[in-house]
Design an enzyme around this catalytic site. Structure first.
Site, short mmCIF file in Angstrom:
data_model
loop_
_atom_site.label_atom_id
_atom_site.label_comp_id
_atom_site.label_asym_id
_atom_site.label_seq_id
_atom_site.Cartn_x
_atom_site.Cartn_y
_atom_site.Cartn_z
NE ARG A 48 -9.17 -6.08 3.92
CZ ARG A 48 -8.00 -5.64 4.41
NH1 ARG A 48 -7.10 -5.11 3.64
NH2 ARG A 48 -7.76 -5.73 5.71
CD GLU A 101 -3.56 -9.09 -0.97
OE1 GLU A 101 -3.14 -9.36 0.16
OE2 GLU A 101 -4.00 -7.99 -1.30
CG HIS A 124 -1.77 -6.23 1.50
ND1 HIS A 124 -2.88 -7.03 1.62
CD2 HIS A 124 -1.98 -5.21 2.38
CE1 HIS A 124 -3.71 -6.52 2.51
NE2 HIS A 124 -3.18 -5.41 2.98
#
Ligand code: NAD
Length: 322
Positions: A245, A274, A292
């Site tokens: 994460r 993000e 990602h």
């Protein structure tokens, strides 16, 4: 029954749901128009991946939602407790993408060891004019074989990373809050072998590892698992990969550790901000970057879709029975 997959769904899963009398839409609707769309189209099942947020406001605004499905592992983009309080089950597909994430980690590790990320940035502009200089700069690479990989978080993905790393001839140590595996099974062709792996403390892992890979969920206290104090304890010249994460590694501390030469390079697939990562991260040549895409392979998408179909069909059956 209406299903809307706002972050996409494999063609096979869509066909399978359609065959079973679900009406499925997959066109992405922007977050601020999603509630209107769901209500207007009378959507029963909302499917998302990591991009769409299913917060309390959306749940309140859409009383027709009966099931929320998340294709993937983490549920941090969904207010799960609130949904459940409202009687809306939330399902996910935790195991479907582990192999894909693990392969991305190994890809980044190989790249970091040979400075592929740096060479790739410079070859288009300088490859014709400064070939020899670039060769000299990037010819001091390293092999993965014989190096020690420290895995932080030894769950589904961490264990798959370990399998690939062992296959590359790396030594594996790990640390974890709960998992205590003594060995993992590695399959090579028709043969399966049990290979011992060593659990160590975080400090031991930081001191011993030539490469570190993070596989923890977002922490309840919101703190980074690798912050300033941890990055001060790493073996000089370590490389680090974060596909967990954005907050799992402190981005400021990482940039500082790179600047001070303690960390030789790092790979980031996930970012704190993000979908708008910091410009200084994107411009740091010692970072190998991906947007990602850990779970984003054809194979994982297929497994995610199949698992979601199973979950939705099982939910409909139980809803009909009860
Ligand atoms: P998992 O639940 O199977 O494993 C996580 C492990 O981390 C557990 O064993 C847990 O005990 C351990 N852990 C938690 N906090 C820890 C800490 N502070 N120190 C040490 N260990 C700790 O989860 P998983 O399926 O392996 O997924 C791991 C992470 O990968 C999640 O954050 C998930 O969101 C992320 N992920 C990223 C992508 C991507 O596209 N980059 C895709 C899928 C999953």
């Amino acid at each position: 029954m209406r299903v809307h997959a706002n972050d996409g769904l494999s063609a096979q899963a869509k066909a399978s749901l359609t065959e079973q009398d679900f009406k499925v839409t997959t066109d992405h609707v922007p977050q601020d128009h999603l509630a209107d769309f769901i209500n207007k189209e009378r959507i029963d099942v909302l499917l998302v991946r990591s991009a769409t947020k299913v917060r309390r406001e959306l749940i309140d605004a859409c009383p027709g939602i009966k099931l929320i499905g998340r294709g993937g592992v983490g549920l941090d983009n969904i207010d799960v407790v609130y949904a459940k309080q409202k009687g809306i089950p939330v399902v996910n597909t935790p195991a479907s993408s582990s192999i894909s994430v693990a392969e991305l980690v190994i890809a980044h590790l190989f790249g970091l060891m040979r400075s592929l990320h740096k060479a790739n940035r410079r070859m288009p502009g300088e490859g014709r004019t400064h070939f020899k200089e670039l060769k000299k700069e990037y010819e001091k690479g390293f092999e993965l074989r014989g190096k020690t990989l420290g895995v932080i978080g030894f769950g589904r993905i961490g264990q798959w990373v370990a399998k690939y790393a062992l296959g590359c001839g790396m030594n594996v140590v790990y640390t974890d809050n709960h998992a205590t595996a003594e060995a993992i099974e590695v399959t090579i062709g028709p043969h399966t072998v049990r290979v011992p792996v060593k659990m160590v403390t975080m400090d031991e892992l930081l001191a011993q590892s030539d490469a570190i890979s993070l596989h923890v969920p977002s922490q309840k206290d919101g703190k980074a698992v690798l912050g300033t104090s941890e990055l001060k304890k790493v073996k000089a010249g370590v490389v680090i990969v974060n596909t967990a994460r954005g907050g799992s590694i402190d981005e400021d501390a990482l940039l500082m550790a790179i600047k001070e030469g303690r960390v030789r390079g790092a790979a980031l697939d996930v970012f704190t901000n993000e979908p708008e990562p910091r410009a200084d991260l994107l411009n740091e040549p010692n970072l190998s970057l991906s947007p990602h895409i850990g779970a984003a392979t054809a194979e994982a998408q297929g497994r995610v879709g199949d698992e979601l179909v199973d979950r939705i069909v099982a939910w409909r059956s139980s809803a009909v029975v009860s």
